[in-house]
Motif scaffolding. Structure first.
Motif, mmCIF file in Angstrom:
data_model
loop_
_atom_site.group_PDB
_atom_site.id
_atom_site.type_symbol
_atom_site.label_atom_id
_atom_site.label_comp_id
_atom_site.label_asym_id
_atom_site.label_seq_id
_atom_site.Cartn_x
_atom_site.Cartn_y
_atom_site.Cartn_z
ATOM 1 N N THR A 39 5.035 1.241 44.952
ATOM 2 C CA THR A 39 4.058 1.454 43.884
ATOM 3 C C THR A 39 3.664 2.913 43.765
ATOM 4 N N GLU A 51 -0.260 -0.263 32.632
ATOM 5 C CA GLU A 51 1.088 -0.144 32.081
ATOM 6 C C GLU A 51 2.153 -0.236 33.176
ATOM 7 N N LYS A 52 1.944 0.466 34.278
ATOM 8 C CA LYS A 52 2.900 0.454 35.391
ATOM 9 C C LYS A 52 2.971 -0.938 36.018
ATOM 10 N N ASP A 86 2.319 -3.829 34.520
ATOM 11 C CA ASP A 86 3.040 -4.692 33.581
ATOM 12 C C ASP A 86 4.546 -4.458 33.666
ATOM 13 N N GLU A 87 4.927 -3.199 33.822
ATOM 14 C CA GLU A 87 6.350 -2.852 33.943
ATOM 15 C C GLU A 87 6.946 -3.489 35.201
ATOM 16 N N LEU A 88 6.230 -3.419 36.320
ATOM 17 C CA LEU A 88 6.710 -4.033 37.565
ATOM 18 C C LEU A 88 6.820 -5.547 37.421
ATOM 19 N N GLU A 134 7.355 -7.292 34.776
ATOM 20 C CA GLU A 134 8.489 -7.640 33.914
ATOM 21 C C GLU A 134 9.825 -7.295 34.569
ATOM 22 N N THR A 135 9.954 -6.086 35.094
ATOM 23 C CA THR A 135 11.219 -5.625 35.668
ATOM 24 C C THR A 135 11.680 -6.516 36.810
#
Length: 118
Positions: free
Chosen positions: A34, A41-42, A44-46, A48-49
């Motif tokens: 992390t 935003e970060k 949410d990106e984690l 999803e990814t």
């Protein structure tokens, strides 16, 4: 061993934590850094990814104020995650002796290289 097919994800704070765990672990797992606290935003990106809502997630962060803040944030966003703790004696994942860290990981049902159990 790490593959993108893994159903296990360990979330750590920094690259040194990730490298320490990679040396010890002998399991199919994705280790995500992390780099400290996460913005919306970060995070949410984690999510999803790495499809964190669909995986077995483990949180292994330092036992210091920034690690505890991150753990609390991740606990809210990932209530299904299992928390793994290092002793407050060592405070940091990367500063925890390899044998001790190996035993902590075994306690969380990970397979570790036998050489770290000696």
């Amino acid at each position: 061993m790490m593959t993108n097919e893994s159903n296990k994800v360990i979330i750590v704070e920094g690259l040194s934590d990730k490298r320490q765990i990679e040396k010890i672990i002998d399991d199919h797992v994705i280790i995500v850094c992390t780099n400290g606290t996460l913005g919306v935003e970060k995070l949410d990106e984690l999510l999803e990814t790495y499809q964190l809502d669909e995986k077995d997630v483990y949180i292994l962060v330092d036992e210091d104020p920034s690690g505890m803040k991150l753990r609390k944030q991740l606990a809210r966003e990932l209530p299904h995650a299992e928390h793994i703790y290092v002793s407050s004696e060592y405070r940091e994942v990367a500063a925890t002796p390899m044998k001790v860290l190996a035993n902590v990981l075994i306690g969380a049902r990970f397979t570790v290289h036998p050489s770290y159990l000696i």
